[in-house]
Design an enzyme around this catalytic site. Sequence first.
Site: not given
Length: 325
Positions: A29, A58, A60, A82-83, A87, A129
């Site tokens: 992303e 976007l 995952e 991304q963070f 996941i 995050h």
Amino acid sequence: MSEKTIVQAINDALDYKLQTDENVLMYGEDIGPNGGVFRVTDGLQAKHGVDRVFDTPLAESGILGMSVGLASEGFRPVPEIQFLGFILEAMSPVTAQFSRMRYRMAGSRSMPITVRAPYGGGVHTPELHSDSLEGILAQIPGIRIVIPSNPYDAKGLLISSIESNDPVIFLEHLKLYRSIKQEVPEEAYRVPLDKAAITREGTDVTVIGYGLMIGEALKAANELEKENISVEVLDLRTIAPVDMETIIESVKKTGRVVVAQEAQRQSGVTGQLMSEIGERAFMYLEAPISRVTAPDSVYPFGAAESEWLPDHQDIIAKVKEVYDF
């Protein structure tokens, strides 16, 4: 050789693998023109093209699901989540595909996938995050979990991870991205996977950690040296599988152990480490194994995280506890 941050070291490693292996693909992303949220992939799409470095929706589950197919066809995918907290939307590919494909296919297929993801606290991110979820991932057999604590290791470990035929989750601590600099060679080099490092020699107490906790352990060791307590600091680097041989040798030397992690007490990998040390090196211990962790609560909002996160003062207190036992 020049001084680099972890961001710059990782960018170097990614650039090198794109140059030298046409089967390496990077996607996630906003990693293309924007260079990712933290600019880790800055300039890579412009240099290597949109077919090698590209943005994804976007999604995952789609990012990691696609990685399975690409790896099956001979590519070496390097997807970015991304963070790390995100996941959880893609655990099916991780647990049901990455980790068992070689066994399922009787060795005829490998999963040379390196999933990059930032994690960790201390930078006042929004909810989900900063969570340290490495303990969940470390419980999945068949996957390596690699966590560098400094720029030199970050570059060498990432190159080794991408070149590995095993799936790797490569975790990058947010607070470490630009907070430290270190001499890093311009040329390519490898740091071995599955091998811990003694980052400071000591004789009285071994402090074992990874990621951000290594810097905190080194601060603690410097302070404790003034009180004539010699602390050995051991950086796991790979938390699954763990280099127990190096750990046991250190335990034999010091006889006292403190394990440190940023994750909550019931999470992370310190509980497993304590169990393994207790089974394998009990007769060498001069005191009970102690640990430094965050409390067992959800990650707090930014205004409270400085009170919640473990730091070098917590490590100092635990080291003194086992030293004085």
